[in-house]
Enzyme design. Structure first.
Site, short mmCIF file in Angstrom:
data_model
loop_
_atom_site.label_atom_id
_atom_site.label_comp_id
_atom_site.label_asym_id
_atom_site.label_seq_id
_atom_site.Cartn_x
_atom_site.Cartn_y
_atom_site.Cartn_z
N ASP A 27 -26.14 3.80 -51.71
CA ASP A 27 -26.15 5.05 -52.48
C ASP A 27 -27.26 4.92 -53.53
O ASP A 27 -27.75 3.81 -53.80
CB ASP A 27 -24.77 5.23 -53.14
CG ASP A 27 -24.75 6.34 -54.15
OD1 ASP A 27 -25.15 7.47 -53.80
OD2 ASP A 27 -24.35 6.09 -55.31
N LYS A 203 -21.27 11.05 -45.57
CA LYS A 203 -22.19 9.93 -45.37
C LYS A 203 -21.76 9.09 -44.18
O LYS A 203 -22.60 8.57 -43.43
CB LYS A 203 -22.24 9.07 -46.63
CG LYS A 203 -22.89 9.72 -47.83
CD LYS A 203 -22.97 8.75 -49.01
CE LYS A 203 -23.54 9.39 -50.25
NZ LYS A 203 -23.66 8.45 -51.38
#
Length: 278
Positions: A27, A203
């Protein structure tokens, strides 16, 4: 530190053969970048060491591709999951897209505007606001500390694929929209702004497309994150690491918990899982 109820029984960090190729997804905000949106030196060095060892380093973020182009160039990363899984690139080539339902978005935009709540339309190249200016947009976008700011184009959604829309409203005000617009997921990222994404996109789904193509086994897959939009990713990737600055709900689903981004959390986490030597 480690989750005592999850892995302390193993008695040690993961034993990995560092000559085998792994893929590691990071991330950005609160993970690669600290709260001042700076890349810690230890993180930068750790990324280059991973690449030197032959591992694949990738990004998995809620950001648009144009919002972190400089970071990709600095770190030499050309595999990434943008828009929380809606725009996926492998080795510089688009691998997967999952656009928003435009008729539903058009209707939502009309309802939002009637309540003086603006939206920003986003594709892989740019973002455009449906109003000339609004305090909610200015305050939210400023918190990202990026160069890009949406210009005005209320018709930007027409004739193109959009992968995310920013919906600007105070906390809790998105609830009626969640009930009415079932095509979308609403993920709050700022007290005044919510991401609108295709229903079920995440994701984790984007990562799945990449690892299927790379054929890297689950035990060689790693992910680092800190936010609520990382929950699916950290739940599905076998070797998941939550940052020390993550919320408790995020730490609860991760296999490991490292130090905060401000305390060399990436380097510490990579050493913890055996990808880098202490």
């Amino acid at each position: 530190m480690l989750h005592s109820d999850k892995i302390e029984t193993k008695g040690q960090k993961v034993g990995m053969n560092m000559t085998e190729k792994s893929v590691i997804f990071f991330d950005i905000d609160g993970t690669l970048l600290n709260h001042d949106k700076q890349l810690p030196l230890s993180t930068r060095e750790a990324i280059f060491k991973l690449k030197e060892l032959g591992h694949i380093v990738a990004i998995a973020t809620g950001r648009a591709p144009f919002m972190y182009e400089d970071l990709r160039e600095e770190l030499g990363i050309n595999t990434y999951v943008s828009y929380n899984g809606q725009y996926v690139v492998l080795n510089g080539e688009v691998l997967h897209t999952n656009p928003l339902n435009i008729p539903s978005l058009e209707k939502l935009t009309e309802v939002a505007l009637s309540n003086n709540y603006p939206v920003v339309f986003m594709d892989h190249e740019d973002m455009k606001a449906n109003v000339p200016e609004h305090d909610f947009i200015s305050e939210s976008i400023a918190s990202l500390k990026i160069e890009h700011f949406p210009s005005h184009d209320p018709n930007y959604y027409k004739g193109r694929e959009l992968y995310q829309t920013l919906f600007f409203c105070p906390e809790g005000e998105e609830k009626p929209y969640e009930q009415e617009f079932k095509d979308f997921d609403f993920v709050r990222w700022h007290p005044l702004s919510v991401d609108i994404l295709p229903k079920g996109g995440s994701k984790a789904k984007g990562i799945e497309k990449i690892v299927e193509k790379l054929r890297i086994p689950a035990e060689r897959q790693f992910a680092f994150g800190d936010g609520l939009n990382d929950l699916e990713m950290l739940s599905s990737v076998q070797n998941s690491v939550a940052m020390g600055n993550a919320e408790d709900t995020v730490k609860a689903v991760a296999k490991y918990v490292t130090k905060s981004v401000e305390e060399d959390g990436i380097l510490n986490g990579l050493q913890m899982v055996g990808l880098l030597e202490p």
